[in-house]
Design a protein around this motif. Structure first.
Motif, short mmCIF file in Angstrom:
data_model
loop_
_atom_site.label_atom_id
_atom_site.label_comp_id
_atom_site.label_asym_id
_atom_site.label_seq_id
_atom_site.Cartn_x
_atom_site.Cartn_y
_atom_site.Cartn_z
N SER A 67 -5.78 -0.26 4.31
CA SER A 67 -7.11 -0.83 4.52
C SER A 67 -7.05 -1.89 5.61
O SER A 67 -6.01 -2.51 5.82
CB SER A 67 -7.65 -1.45 3.23
N SER A 112 -1.76 -8.85 6.75
CA SER A 112 -2.42 -8.08 5.68
C SER A 112 -3.92 -8.36 5.64
O SER A 112 -4.34 -9.49 5.89
CB SER A 112 -1.78 -8.48 4.35
N SER A 121 -5.55 -8.68 3.11
CA SER A 121 -5.72 -9.60 1.99
C SER A 121 -5.04 -10.93 2.28
O SER A 121 -5.63 -11.99 2.16
CB SER A 121 -5.14 -8.98 0.71
N GLU A 146 -4.33 -7.22 -4.12
CA GLU A 146 -4.87 -5.86 -4.14
C GLU A 146 -4.75 -5.26 -5.54
O GLU A 146 -5.71 -4.69 -6.07
CB GLU A 146 -4.14 -4.97 -3.12
N LEU A 149 -6.83 -2.20 -7.37
CA LEU A 149 -6.40 -1.08 -6.53
C LEU A 149 -5.04 -0.56 -7.01
O LEU A 149 -4.20 -1.30 -7.48
CB LEU A 149 -6.31 -1.51 -5.07
N GLU A 180 -12.93 -4.96 -4.50
CA GLU A 180 -11.59 -5.09 -5.07
C GLU A 180 -10.81 -6.21 -4.38
O GLU A 180 -10.10 -6.98 -5.03
CB GLU A 180 -10.82 -3.77 -4.96
N TYR A 181 -10.94 -6.32 -3.07
CA TYR A 181 -10.25 -7.38 -2.33
C TYR A 181 -10.78 -8.75 -2.73
O TYR A 181 -10.02 -9.70 -2.88
CB TYR A 181 -10.37 -7.15 -0.82
N THR A 228 -1.32 1.53 -6.63
CA THR A 228 -0.18 1.54 -5.71
C THR A 228 0.56 2.85 -5.95
O THR A 228 0.88 3.14 -7.11
CB THR A 228 0.75 0.35 -5.99
N TYR A 280 0.82 -1.22 0.00
CA TYR A 280 0.00 0.00 0.00
C TYR A 280 0.85 1.26 0.00
O TYR A 280 0.46 2.28 -0.56
CB TYR A 280 -1.00 -0.01 1.17
N SER A 319 -10.84 1.36 3.68
CA SER A 319 -9.59 2.12 3.74
C SER A 319 -9.69 3.09 4.91
O SER A 319 -10.78 3.39 5.40
CB SER A 319 -9.36 2.89 2.43
N ARG A 333 -1.63 3.20 -2.22
CA ARG A 333 -3.06 3.30 -1.92
C ARG A 333 -3.24 3.52 -0.42
O ARG A 333 -2.31 3.25 0.36
CB ARG A 333 -3.80 2.04 -2.37
#
Length: 144
Positions: free
Chosen positions: A54, A98, A100, A42, A47, A72-73, A49, A17, A63, A51
């Motif tokens: 989140s 993370s 994600s 991501e 998304l 998006e995830y 970078t 991010y 976020s 970003r």
């Protein structure tokens, strides 16, 4: 020879991010004997970078600017799962904590640095589909 799905940031790709990486030489060394498939869920979910950071808040990924990035995830997680299945990945090594990629422990959704038990969106989807997940903090436990 194992096929291993790996968070791209751990391979040295500046996709976190903040626009940096967290290259892990022990993971890179695995490429001498194994196939490493880099993924950044991501980015794969659309998304940019860098970003905004989140975290998982309830059943959404938000976020710190208040933007709902759940779709998006999920899209990125599905893309990572597709690549893992297409290439018959034996397991994944994903970035700890993370929203994600985290497994077992993630940030708690308050953006305070506190952590709670849980899995990131991609880690959870891989696990639900029978793909074992490890983090860079569990390299001594890899089934190699």
């Amino acid at each position: 020879m194992a096929v291993i799905l790996v968070s791209s940031c751990l391979l040295g790709c500046a996709c976190r991010y903040k626009g940096d990486d967290c290259k892990n030489e022990r993971i890179l060394a695995l490429a001498k004997e194994h196939v490493l498939l880099g993924v950044c869920p991501e980015q794969m979910g659309g998304l940019e970078t860098p970003r905004a950071p989140s975290e998982i808040v309830g059943d959404k990924v938000m976020s710190n600017a208040g933007r709902d990035v759940t779709a998006e995830y999920r899209k990125g997680a599905e893309a990572a799962l597709y690549l893992a299945q297409l290439n018959r990945a034996d397991f994944a090594i994903l970035k700890a904590k993370s929203p994600s990629c985290g497994k077992g422990l993630i940030y708690d959704g308050t953006f305070s640095g506190s952590k709670v038990p849980g899995n990131g969106v991609t880690a959870a989807l891989l696990l639900e589909n029978g793909i074992p997940v490890y983090t860079e903090e569990e390299l001594d436990r890899l089934p190699l």
